[in-house]
Design an enzyme around this catalytic site. Structure first.
Site, PDB file in Angstrom:
ATOM      1  N   SER A 113      37.540  53.544  41.636  1.00  0.00           N
ATOM      2  CA  SER A 113      38.728  53.671  42.491  1.00  0.00           C
ATOM      3  C   SER A 113      39.015  55.137  42.774  1.00  0.00           C
ATOM      4  CB  SER A 113      39.938  53.043  41.794  1.00  0.00           C
ATOM      5  OG  SER A 113      41.107  53.423  42.482  1.00  0.00           O
ATOM      6  N   HIS A 160      36.260  51.843  45.772  1.00  0.00           N
ATOM      7  CA  HIS A 160      37.512  51.095  45.898  1.00  0.00           C
ATOM      8  C   HIS A 160      38.580  52.048  46.420  1.00  0.00           C
ATOM      9  CE1 HIS A 160      40.286  47.830  44.819  1.00  0.00           C
ATOM     10  NE2 HIS A 160      41.112  48.776  44.384  1.00  0.00           N
ATOM     11  N   ASP A 206      42.479  52.504  47.471  1.00  0.00           N
ATOM     12  CA  ASP A 206      43.817  51.939  47.277  1.00  0.00           C
ATOM     13  C   ASP A 206      44.811  52.491  48.288  1.00  0.00           C
ATOM     14  OD1 ASP A 206      43.588  50.244  44.928  1.00  0.00           O
ATOM     15  OD2 ASP A 206      43.134  52.090  43.832  1.00  0.00           O
ATOM     16  N   MET A 243      48.557  52.475  49.570  1.00  0.00           N
ATOM     17  CA  MET A 243      49.908  52.118  49.097  1.00  0.00           C
ATOM     18  C   MET A 243      50.937  52.609  50.100  1.00  0.00           C
ATOM     19  SD  MET A 243      49.541  53.258  45.156  1.00  0.00           S
ATOM     20  CE  MET A 243      48.216  52.645  44.139  1.00  0.00           C
ATOM     21  N   HIS A 248      41.733  48.112  49.411  1.00  0.00           N
ATOM     22  CA  HIS A 248      42.778  47.297  48.781  1.00  0.00           C
ATOM     23  C   HIS A 248      44.120  47.696  49.384  1.00  0.00           C
ATOM     24  CE1 HIS A 248      45.030  46.496  44.700  1.00  0.00           C
ATOM     25  NE2 HIS A 248      45.411  45.661  45.646  1.00  0.00           N
ATOM     26  N   MET A 287      47.799  47.635  49.543  1.00  0.00           N
ATOM     27  CA  MET A 287      49.087  47.334  48.892  1.00  0.00           C
ATOM     28  C   MET A 287      50.167  47.703  49.907  1.00  0.00           C
ATOM     29  SD  MET A 287      47.993  48.677  45.142  1.00  0.00           S
ATOM     30  CE  MET A 287      46.576  49.549  45.803  1.00  0.00           C
ATOM     31  N   MET A 298      44.748  41.298  40.004  1.00  0.00           N
ATOM     32  CA  MET A 298      45.351  42.540  39.493  1.00  0.00           C
ATOM     33  C   MET A 298      45.601  42.380  38.002  1.00  0.00           C
ATOM     34  SD  MET A 298      45.636  44.836  41.851  1.00  0.00           S
ATOM     35  CE  MET A 298      46.460  46.015  40.782  1.00  0.00           C
ATOM     36  N   GLY A 302      45.755  54.305  35.852  1.00  0.00           N
ATOM     37  CA  GLY A 302      45.976  54.741  34.475  1.00  0.00           C
ATOM     38  C   GLY A 302      46.850  53.853  33.621  1.00  0.00           C
ATOM     39  N   ASP A 339      41.092  44.509  38.820  1.00  0.00           N
ATOM     40  CA  ASP A 339      41.562  45.844  39.180  1.00  0.00           C
ATOM     41  C   ASP A 339      42.724  46.259  38.289  1.00  0.00           C
ATOM     42  OD1 ASP A 339      42.216  48.200  40.431  1.00  0.00           O
ATOM     43  OD2 ASP A 339      42.889  47.280  42.303  1.00  0.00           O
ATOM     44  N   SER A 372      40.708  55.625  36.443  1.00  0.00           N
ATOM     45  CA  SER A 372      40.908  56.709  35.475  1.00  0.00           C
ATOM     46  C   SER A 372      39.836  56.737  34.389  1.00  0.00           C
ATOM     47  CB  SER A 372      42.306  56.607  34.848  1.00  0.00           C
ATOM     48  OG  SER A 372      42.503  55.318  34.316  1.00  0.00           O
TER      49      SER A 372
HETATM   50  C1  DX5 Z   1      46.524  50.119  41.072  1.00  0.00           C
HETATM   51  C2  DX5 Z   1      45.250  50.245  41.860  1.00  0.00           C
HETATM   52  C3  DX5 Z   1      44.021  50.396  41.055  1.00  0.00           C
HETATM   53  C4  DX5 Z   1      43.925  51.646  40.249  1.00  0.00           C
HETATM   54  C5  DX5 Z   1      42.998  51.398  39.082  1.00  0.00           C
HETATM   55  O1  DX5 Z   1      47.552  49.738  41.907  1.00  0.00           O
HETATM   56  O2  DX5 Z   1      45.084  49.094  42.675  1.00  0.00           O
HETATM   57  O3  DX5 Z   1      42.856  50.266  41.887  1.00  0.00           O
HETATM   58  O4  DX5 Z   1      43.452  52.745  40.987  1.00  0.00           O
HETATM   59  O5  DX5 Z   1      43.061  52.484  38.258  1.00  0.00           O
HETATM   60  P1  DX5 Z   1      42.766  52.395  36.685  1.00  0.00           P
HETATM   61  O6  DX5 Z   1      41.353  51.963  36.550  1.00  0.00           O
HETATM   62  O7  DX5 Z   1      43.014  53.783  36.243  1.00  0.00           O
HETATM   63  O8  DX5 Z   1      43.725  51.400  36.109  1.00  0.00           O
HETATM   64 ZN    ZN Z   2      43.124  48.730  43.737  1.00  0.00          ZN
END
Ligand code: DX5
Ligand code: ZN
Length: 221
Positions: free
Chosen positions: A8, A33, A35, A37, A67, A69, A138, A146, A176, A199
């Site tokens: 990610s 990946h 993300d 947001m 992804h 969000m 999720m 993290g 994820d 992370s």
């Molecule tokens: C959280 C994200 C994840 C995140 C995963 O909302 O969708 O993709 O980046 O990060 P780690 O592996 O650090 O939990």
């Molecule tokens: Zn994600």
């Protein structure tokens, strides 16, 4: 299906994005990946189409697993299609009409994904499972990298494996959030096909971590 690793980029060093992503892909990452947001569906803002377009340009050989969000992402699907997304995953909780949204993604020639947050049961997406290339479970509350994996969410992966077997469907199951080398075997044993890790990979020796993840994933196949 060969199990896949999807680092990610949320945890990458944005000042050296090309370097970080290149290291991950060259070391054997299957997807990147991405993300997105919106500060509305989740209480955080990351990046959107202009940054994704740059990723497509600097790492043209990667598979972008985007992804979203984002509340009602149907408004922006055209933008993501133009950015070169390969897989677009929308949240069951963020859309009013999941079927129409997925139909629009598919008609743009992009692979379809639906995500369920930790409190959302699999039943929320059962009617659309035949339309999906990928289901994203999720394993943390969406919004931040993290966090720690919520073990109960693995039950949904087992449930999705069972439904897939019983109904002859072929979607991939992606996890994820909070995946580390220390819980990877448990995550794989539940039946996960696509592992997202942020992370645990970025901020470390990226090629070494990708290789360690990939080795464990291949052993579990
Ligand atoms: C959280 C994200 C994840 C995140 C995963 O909302 O969708 O993709 O980046 O990060 P780690 O592996 O650090 O939990
Ligand atoms: Zn994600």
């Amino acid at each position: 299906m060969k199990r896949k690793l999807a680092p990610s980029m949320l945890s990458a060093d944005f000042g050296h994005l090309e370097k970080d992503l290149r290291l991950a892909v060259d070391a054997g990452a299957d997807y990147i990946h991405v993300d997105v947001m919106d500060g509305h569906f989740v209480p955080n803002i990351s990046f959107g189409p202009p940054v994704i377009k740059v990723v497509r340009k600097i790492i043209p050989d990667c598979i972008m697993d985007v992804h979203l969000m984002v509340t009602e992402p149907v408004r922006f699907l055209k933008d993501y299609a133009e950015c070169g997304a390969d897989i677009l995953t929308v949240h069951a909780e963020a859309v009013k009409d999941l079927k129409t949204t997925l139909r629009e993604i598919a008609s743009a020639g992009i692979k379809t994904g639906a995500a369920v947050s930790p409190d959302t049961p699999v039943s929320a997406i059962t009617p659309v499972l035949p339309m999906l290339d990928q289901v994203l479970v999720m394993s943390v509350y969406p919004g931040y990298g993290g966090q720690s994996l919520i073990p109960e969410t693995l039950d949904k992966i087992r449930e999705l494996v069972e439904i897939r077997e019983q109904s002859g469907l072929s979607y991939d199951i992606e996890i994820d959030g909070g995946v580390k080398l220390s819980n990877l075997e448990e995550v794989l044993a539940a039946g996960t096909d696509v592992i997202v890790a942020g992370s645990a990979i970025f901020g470390h020796d990226i090629p070494a971590m990708v290789k360690r993840f990939r080795d464990t994933i291949s052993e579990g196949s």
